[in-house]
Design a protein around this motif. Structure first.
Motif, PDB file in Angstrom:
ATOM      1  N   SER A   1       4.312  -3.862  -9.054  1.00 28.75           N
ATOM      2  CA  SER A   1       3.322  -4.736  -9.390  1.00 28.75           C
ATOM      3  C   SER A   1       1.811  -3.514 -10.305  1.00 28.75           C
ATOM      4  N   GLY A   2       2.609  -2.514 -10.422  1.00 31.23           N
ATOM      5  CA  GLY A   2       1.474  -1.105 -11.574  1.00 31.23           C
ATOM      6  C   GLY A   2       1.951  -0.030 -12.218  1.00 31.23           C
ATOM      7  N   THR A   3       1.313   0.986 -11.250  1.00 32.77           N
ATOM      8  CA  THR A   3       1.442   2.068 -12.638  1.00 32.77           C
ATOM      9  C   THR A   3       3.464   2.341 -12.427  1.00 32.77           C
ATOM     10  N   GLY A   4       4.222   2.032 -12.166  1.00 32.20           N
ATOM     11  CA  GLY A   4       5.769   2.205 -11.954  1.00 32.20           C
ATOM     12  C   GLY A   4       5.865   3.201 -12.372  1.00 32.20           C
ATOM     13  N   SER A   5       5.185   4.284 -12.295  1.00 33.61           N
ATOM     14  CA  SER A   5       5.773   5.961 -11.621  1.00 33.61           C
ATOM     15  C   SER A   5       7.140   6.144 -11.222  1.00 33.61           C
ATOM     16  N   ASN A   6       7.185   5.477 -10.454  1.00 37.57           N
ATOM     17  CA  ASN A   6       8.645   5.400  -9.357  1.00 37.57           C
ATOM     18  C   ASN A   6      10.173   4.635 -10.768  1.00 37.57           C
ATOM     19  N   LEU A   7       9.255   3.487 -11.342  1.00 38.59           N
ATOM     20  CA  LEU A   7      10.562   2.881 -12.444  1.00 38.59           C
ATOM     21  C   LEU A   7      10.702   4.032 -13.270  1.00 38.59           C
TER      22      LEU A   7
ATOM     23  N   LEU B   1      12.808  -2.410  -4.547  1.00 43.68           N
ATOM     24  CA  LEU B   1      11.347  -2.496  -4.680  1.00 43.68           C
ATOM     25  C   LEU B   1      10.710  -1.139  -5.131  1.00 43.68           C
ATOM     26  N   ALA B   2       9.839  -1.209  -6.789  1.00 44.20           N
ATOM     27  CA  ALA B   2       9.435   0.368  -6.608  1.00 44.20           C
ATOM     28  C   ALA B   2       7.474   0.396  -6.967  1.00 44.20           C
ATOM     29  N   GLY B   3       6.865   0.626  -6.106  1.00 42.14           N
ATOM     30  CA  GLY B   3       6.476   0.014  -6.186  1.00 42.14           C
ATOM     31  C   GLY B   3       4.924  -1.820  -5.623  1.00 42.14           C
ATOM     32  N   PHE B   4       6.172  -2.394  -5.336  1.00 41.46           N
ATOM     33  CA  PHE B   4       6.331  -3.629  -5.784  1.00 41.46           C
ATOM     34  C   PHE B   4       5.606  -4.159  -4.127  1.00 41.46           C
ATOM     35  N   MET B   5       4.277  -5.099  -4.552  1.00 42.98           N
ATOM     36  CA  MET B   5       3.586  -5.131  -3.477  1.00 42.98           C
ATOM     37  C   MET B   5       3.402  -6.764  -2.941  1.00 42.98           C
ATOM     38  N   ARG B   6       4.574  -7.368  -2.981  1.00 40.46           N
ATOM     39  CA  ARG B   6       5.025  -8.071  -1.706  1.00 40.46           C
ATOM     40  C   ARG B   6       5.836  -8.226  -1.055  1.00 40.46           C
TER      41      ARG B   6
ATOM     42  N   ASN C   1      14.209   0.176  -0.612  1.00 33.68           N
ATOM     43  CA  ASN C   1      12.790   0.374  -1.327  1.00 33.68           C
ATOM     44  C   ASN C   1      12.485   1.217  -0.925  1.00 33.68           C
ATOM     45  N   ILE C   2      10.999   1.659  -1.680  1.00 34.11           N
ATOM     46  CA  ILE C   2      10.512   3.141  -1.299  1.00 34.11           C
ATOM     47  C   ILE C   2       9.112   3.143  -0.669  1.00 34.11           C
ATOM     48  N   HIS C   3       8.993   4.253   0.128  1.00 30.38           N
ATOM     49  CA  HIS C   3       7.431   3.270   1.022  1.00 30.38           C
ATOM     50  C   HIS C   3       7.203   5.324   1.221  1.00 30.38           C
ATOM     51  N   PRO C   4       5.386   5.249   1.430  1.00 26.12           N
ATOM     52  CA  PRO C   4       4.922   6.269   0.437  1.00 26.12           C
ATOM     53  C   PRO C   4       4.749   6.882   2.123  1.00 26.12           C
ATOM     54  N   ALA C   5       5.246   6.494   3.198  1.00 28.76           N
ATOM     55  CA  ALA C   5       5.171   7.015   4.597  1.00 28.76           C
ATOM     56  C   ALA C   5       6.753   7.790   5.378  1.00 28.76           C
TER      57      ALA C   5
ATOM     58  N   ALA D   1      -0.880   3.907   3.194  1.00 29.15           N
ATOM     59  CA  ALA D   1       0.759   4.586   4.100  1.00 29.15           C
ATOM     60  C   ALA D   1       0.071   5.830   4.477  1.00 29.15           C
ATOM     61  N   GLN D   2      -0.657   6.210   2.364  1.00 30.47           N
ATOM     62  CA  GLN D   2      -0.804   7.832   2.865  1.00 30.47           C
ATOM     63  C   GLN D   2      -2.023   7.872   3.330  1.00 30.47           C
ATOM     64  N   LYS D   3      -2.877   6.760   2.963  1.00 33.37           N
ATOM     65  CA  LYS D   3      -4.434   6.922   3.599  1.00 33.37           C
ATOM     66  C   LYS D   3      -4.145   6.986   5.381  1.00 33.37           C
TER      67      LYS D   3
ATOM     68  N   ILE E   1       3.190  12.528  -2.020  1.00 36.81           N
ATOM     69  CA  ILE E   1       3.987  11.873  -1.250  1.00 36.81           C
ATOM     70  C   ILE E   1       4.576  11.765  -3.071  1.00 36.81           C
ATOM     71  N   LEU E   2       4.163  11.420  -3.711  1.00 32.95           N
ATOM     72  CA  LEU E   2       4.443  10.795  -4.953  1.00 32.95           C
ATOM     73  C   LEU E   2       5.328  11.434  -5.522  1.00 32.95           C
ATOM     74  N   ALA E   3       5.697  12.481  -5.390  1.00 37.79           N
ATOM     75  CA  ALA E   3       6.483  13.638  -6.423  1.00 37.79           C
ATOM     76  C   ALA E   3       7.655  13.943  -5.931  1.00 37.79           C
ATOM     77  N   GLU E   4       7.526  13.297  -4.330  1.00 35.30           N
ATOM     78  CA  GLU E   4       8.662  13.783  -4.021  1.00 35.30           C
ATOM     79  C   GLU E   4       8.838  12.195  -4.386  1.00 35.30           C
ATOM     80  N   GLU E   5       8.609  10.879  -4.099  1.00 32.13           N
ATOM     81  CA  GLU E   5       9.178  10.064  -4.112  1.00 32.13           C
ATOM     82  C   GLU E   5      10.229   9.903  -5.498  1.00 32.13           C
ATOM     83  N   HIS E   6       9.480  10.231  -6.436  1.00 33.66           N
ATOM     84  CA  HIS E   6       9.791  10.322  -7.866  1.00 33.66           C
ATOM     85  C   HIS E   6      11.459  11.432  -7.933  1.00 33.66           C
TER      86      HIS E   6
HETATM   87  C1  GRF Z   1       4.143   4.580  -4.365  1.00 35.23           C
HETATM   88  O1  GRF Z   1       3.288   5.463  -4.068  1.00 35.23           O
HETATM   89  C2  GRF Z   1       4.834   3.390  -4.514  1.00 35.23           C
HETATM   90  O2  GRF Z   1       5.136   4.899  -2.699  1.00 35.23           O
HETATM   91  C3  GRF Z   1       3.896   2.665  -3.383  1.00 35.23           C
HETATM   92  O3  GRF Z   1       3.474   2.309  -4.334  1.00 35.23           O
HETATM   93  C4  GRF Z   1       2.929   3.539  -4.971  1.00 35.23           C
HETATM   94  C5  GRF Z   1       2.736   3.320  -6.174  1.00 35.23           C
HETATM   95  O4  GRF Z   1       4.188   3.288  -7.245  1.00 35.23           O
HETATM   96  N1  GRF Z   1       5.095   1.678  -2.557  1.00 35.23           N
HETATM   97  P1  GRF Z   1       4.392   2.999  -8.808  1.00 35.23           P
HETATM   98  O5  GRF Z   1       3.429   4.226  -8.940  1.00 35.23           O
HETATM   99  O6  GRF Z   1       3.471   1.807  -9.041  1.00 35.23           O
HETATM  100  O7  GRF Z   1       5.791   3.206  -8.984  1.00 35.23           O
END
Ligand code: GRF
Length: 203
Positions: free
Chosen positions: A8-14, A85-90, A106-110, A120-122, A169-174
Motif C-alpha cells: 500500500s505504500g513504501t514497499g520496503s518489505n517488498l 501482505l507487505a505493508g498492505f493496509m486493507r 502478513n508482517i506486523h510491526p509489533a 502498532a509501533q506508536k 523494528i523495520l530493520a528487523e522486519e526486513h
Molecule cells: C511496516 O512497518 C509494516 O510492518 C507495516 O507497514 C509498514 C510499512 O511497510 N505493515 P513497507 O515499508 O511498505 O513494506
C-alpha cells in the motif's frame, strides 16, 4: 514457489523480499505486485525488475468482497502460490482467505497479540514497553490474528521516540520476512495441521 505481494505504500518489505531473491537467500519468484494505492512508491521496486506491478484501487469497488475478488482474479492469473501482505493496509475478507487458505502471510510491526491494528509501533512506544518487535503470521479472518510463524524483538531506549523505534523494528522486519518465506519454500511450515490453539508448526 510463486509469490503475490500486496502493498500500500513504501514497499520496503517488498524490496527486502526482492533483494533476498536476488542474493540467493530466498528461492522464490515474485510473480506479481499489487498495490491498492495508485501512488505507492513500492510499485517502483517491482517495475525496476520487470515484475508485473499493478494497481487495484479499493475505492473503485463496491465493497470489500468485490475488491478481494478482483485481487483473487489477478493473483490466480499470475499463478500465485502464496500471498504476502507487505505493508498492505486493507483488511481482507473470506473471499481472499478462501482462495488461499493458510497461504497468506502478513508482517506486523509489533509482538502480537500485543498492539494489533494501525500504528502498532506508536502504540507500543506510548505504552512504554521495553521490548518491541515484529511478527510474521498466517492470516486468518481476524485483524493481525492467525498462527504466528516467527517474531523478532528489539530493545526500546529512553532516547527513542516512535519513529526511531519504528525504524529499529523495520530493520528487523526486513530480515524476518524473507527468512520465513524461505522456510515456507523449504516446506518447513506445516499449515495444514496447526498445533493446538491455532499454533503453526515450523519444523
Ligand atoms: C511496516 O512497518 C509494516 O510492518 C507495516 O507497514 C509498514 C510499512 O511497510 N505493515 P513497507 O515499508 O511498505 O513494506
Amino acid at each position: 514457489v510463486k509469490l503475490g505481494v500486496l502493498i500500500s505504500g513504501t514497499g520496503s518489505n517488498l524490496k527486502a523480499v526482492l533483494d533476498a531473491i536476488d542474493q540467493g537467500r530466498l528461492a522464490a519468484e515474485v510473480a506479481v505486485v499489487i498495490s491498492n494505492v495508485p501512488s505507492a512508491k513500492g510499485l517502483e521496486h517491482a517495475r525496476a525488475r520487470g515484475i508485473p506491478a499493478l494497481v487495484i484501487d479499493h475505492k473503485a469497488f463496491d465493497g470489500r468482497a468485490a475488491f478481494d475478488a478482483s485481487l483473487v482474479d489477478t493473483l490466480r492469473a499470475h499463478e500465485v502460490d502464496w500471498v504476502v501482505l507487505a505493508g498492505f493496509m486493507r483488511v481482507i475478507t473470506p473471499v481472499l482467505l478462501d482462495a488461499f487458505p493458510y497461504r497468506i502471510v502478513n508482517i506486523h510491526p509489533a509482538l502480537l497479540p500485543s498492539f494489533p491494528g494501525m500504528h502498532a509501533q506508536k502504540q507500543a512506544f506510548e505504552y512504554g514497553v521495553r521490548i518491541a518487535g515484529c511478527t510474521v503470521h498466517l492470516v486468518d479472518a481476524g485483524t493481525d490474528t492467525g498462527p504466528i510463524l516467527a517474531q523478532a524483538a528489539v530493545p526500546v531506549f529512553d532516547s527513542d521516540d516512535a519513529s526511531t523505534l519504528s525504524a529499529r523494528i523495520l530493520a528487523e522486519e526486513h530480515q524476518l520476512l524473507p527468512r520465513v518465506l524461505q522456510w515456507i519454500v523449504e516446506g518447513r511450515v506445516d499449515v495444514e495441521r496447526p498445533l493446538g490453539g491455532g499454533r503453526a508448526r515450523v519444523r
